[in-house]
Design an enzyme around this catalytic site. Structure first.
Site, PDB file in Angstrom:
ATOM      1  N   SER A 187      32.383   2.151  -1.952  1.00 47.78           N
ATOM      2  CA  SER A 187      33.302   3.209  -2.349  1.00 47.78           C
ATOM      3  C   SER A 187      32.608   4.169  -3.315  1.00 47.78           C
ATOM      4  O   SER A 187      31.572   4.745  -2.979  1.00 47.78           O
ATOM      5  CB  SER A 187      34.560   2.581  -2.944  1.00 47.78           C
ATOM      6  OG  SER A 187      35.612   3.500  -3.010  1.00 47.78           O
ATOM      7  N   ASP A 412      39.238   3.413   7.581  1.00 48.74           N
ATOM      8  CA  ASP A 412      39.170   3.146   6.144  1.00 48.74           C
ATOM      9  C   ASP A 412      40.182   4.044   5.439  1.00 48.74           C
ATOM     10  O   ASP A 412      40.149   5.266   5.608  1.00 48.74           O
ATOM     11  CB  ASP A 412      37.756   3.421   5.629  1.00 48.74           C
ATOM     12  CG  ASP A 412      37.541   2.971   4.196  1.00 48.74           C
ATOM     13  OD1 ASP A 412      38.405   3.260   3.346  1.00 48.74           O
ATOM     14  OD2 ASP A 412      36.506   2.331   3.925  1.00 48.74           O
ATOM     15  N   HIS A 440      39.225  -1.084   3.662  1.00 44.98           N
ATOM     16  CA  HIS A 440      38.278  -0.331   2.843  1.00 44.98           C
ATOM     17  C   HIS A 440      36.975  -1.107   2.710  1.00 44.98           C
ATOM     18  O   HIS A 440      36.942  -2.184   2.111  1.00 44.98           O
ATOM     19  CB  HIS A 440      38.901  -0.080   1.474  1.00 44.98           C
ATOM     20  CG  HIS A 440      38.076   0.773   0.570  1.00 44.98           C
ATOM     21  ND1 HIS A 440      37.353   1.855   1.016  1.00 44.98           N
ATOM     22  CD2 HIS A 440      37.856   0.701  -0.776  1.00 44.98           C
ATOM     23  CE1 HIS A 440      36.734   2.418  -0.006  1.00 44.98           C
ATOM     24  NE2 HIS A 440      37.018   1.732  -1.098  1.00 44.98           N
TER      25      HIS A 440
END
Length: 474
Positions: A187, A412, A440
């Site tokens: 991320s 995602d 995710h």
């Protein structure tokens, strides 16, 4: 293409030299402190102490693998403590797993802005205002948050950006005794990894950037894209839920179920639900729906959350929201929310007037009626931020770096797969690996195809063919 070895001069299985003073800190882990300049442009001035942790390699050691879970604002120390469930055994056997709390986060000179009661009020603010009164309250609360950060942590704010963290990361690499960096970032951690590679291309051994951000996009564009990603994930969840027994929606169509979610959120705007003795406002209810969308394994939890919420019980919505904002059961907060905002506000050139956020919220609503306004307005403190941005959106090329593996997941919710495709194309040595799935990030999340490709790359430096697609797992 194979990546060069670390070049530490160690015989197989031998520990590399380290300038850090390690001590045991439970569970087989060792902890240390890394001292870095507050201002890298003035290295002789004030210094910060960064918390570092490692799980030593089990056997034939290659070097260190530094991990970062994203956020920004999430603890890399706590993430590394989960090494046995976030990394394969073969990777842990060959690498010291190293995590650190970035500056401003957790155990590393944490940024502070509000007390716990003030944070309760701040996170409950209506971030999808549909009246002048709600908008005035949101603007006042956002301005108050920025002023609180300046009052309590003013000396830090100009030095919390990812450019500064990347410099810290290179100092950590040196102190670990590694000639080149091996890194897994998820991320926001992909942004840190890409910035690092662009600044220190010659120091890259192997970087895995999983759930990638596109550094070329403006911050409000990132917000809008992310909101659309959560909307897509909600649709995917509902489609799965409707095919199962016990699904709480009265409608048997995706569109009808989406309308039921909209109705729930609007009701909380008029009359908050109750949960654990607290009010569940529209903002908290939105977070309560959004949080389980991060992980497909949490979809059953979302089903139960909605079942209770439709009956007027907001307890699970509140618990989900608390998870994302860093609120503990005793009413105290980690500094996750404060650090997230502080880093984001200096990592991009946000508009300095509230009207731009209102316009952005209207545009985001068209792509994401459930989440667009909330996500867009949540950046409003940056309109009043006392520190100037330290990064301007642009493609990062990392010219001359070894191959960098970029992962994207097709559905995602938080980092849309097109960001991964964009980043892989922008990086001179970017290699794209796509996972056709939900949730995710992709590595060590159920796909043997993804795990095998990432493990091989980390261990040998050999990346998969660019554009490889791993199938979903059902």
């Amino acid at each position: 293409m194979a990546v060069a070895a670390l070049g530490s001069g160690c015989a197989p299985g031998e520990q590399a030299a380290s300038g850090l003073a390690w001590s045991e800190c439970g569970g087989g882990f060792e902890c240390a402190t890394l001292r870095v300049p507050l201002d890298h442009a003035a290295p002789g001035g004030e210094r910060l102490d960064l918390a570092v942790i490692r799980l030593p390699a089990g056997g034939d050691r290659i070097g260190s693998l530094v991990v970062n879970p994203g956020g920004p604002g999430s603890s890399g120390v706590e993430y590394a403590r989960a090494a046995r469930i976030i990394l394969s055994a073969k990777v842990r056997e060959r690498f010291d797993v190293v995590g650190f709390d970035p500056r401003g986060v957790g155990g590393s000179a944490p940024v502070e802005c509000l007390d716990d009661a003030q944070l309760d009020a701040f996170v409950a603010l209506d971030t999808s205002p549909d009246s002048a009164r709600e908008r005035q309250a949101l603007e006042a609360g956002s301005r108050g948050f920025a002023e609180g950060c300046e009052r309590r942590s003013g000396r830090l704010l100009a030095h919390l950006g990812t450019v500064d963290v990347a410099r810290d990361l290179d100092l950590l690499r040196q102190e670990l005794g590694d000639a080149k960096l091996t890194y897994l970032g998820k991320s926001y951690g992909t942004f840190l990894g890409a910035v690092y590679a662009d600044m220190f291309a010659g120091n890259v051994r192997a970087l895995v950037l999983d759930g990638a951000l596109d550094p070329a996009l403006s911050r409000l564009r990132l917000n809008a894209d992310q909101a659309a990603g959560f909307e897509q994930a909600l649709r995917a969840y509902i489609a799965t839920c409707l095919a199962e027994d016990g699904c709480p929606f009265r409608s048997r169509t995706v569109e009808g179920a989406l309308d039921e979610v909209t109705g729930l959120l609007r009701r909380t705007d008029r009359q908050p639900l109750q949960g654990d003795g607290r009010e569940v406002t529209q903002a908290l209810a939105t977070l309560g729906v959004l949080t389980p969308l991060y992980d497909r394994n949490s979809w059953p939890e979302l089903t139960e959350t909605l079942r209770q919420a439709f009956k007027g019980n907001g307890t699970l919505l509140l618990r989900n929201a608390d998870q994302l904002t860093g609120r503990h059961s005793d009413g105290t907060y980690s500094n996750q929310t404060e650090a997230n905002t502080a880093v984001n506000c200096v990592d991009g050139a946000y508009p300095r007037n509230a009207a731009a956020y209102g316009q952005g919220a209207a545009e985001a609503f068209r792509r994401s009626p459930r989440f667009g306004p909330y996500i867009m307005w949540s950046s409003l403190p940056c309109a009043y931020w006392p520190a100037a941005p330290t990064f301007k959106a642009h493609p990062l090329k990392a010219e001359g770096a070894a191959p960098i593996l970029v992962l994207g997941t097709s559905r995602d919710p938080a980092t849309p797969s097109r960001w991964a495709r964009a980043l892989a194309g922008e990086l001179e040595s970017g290699v794209l690996l796509e996972y056709d799935g939900d949730g995710h990030t992709a590595y060590y999340n159920g796909s043997g195809c993804v795990d095998d490709a990432v493990d091989r790359y980390l261990l040998t430096g050999t990346a998969p063919a660019d554009g490889t697609v791993c199938p979903g797992i059902g």
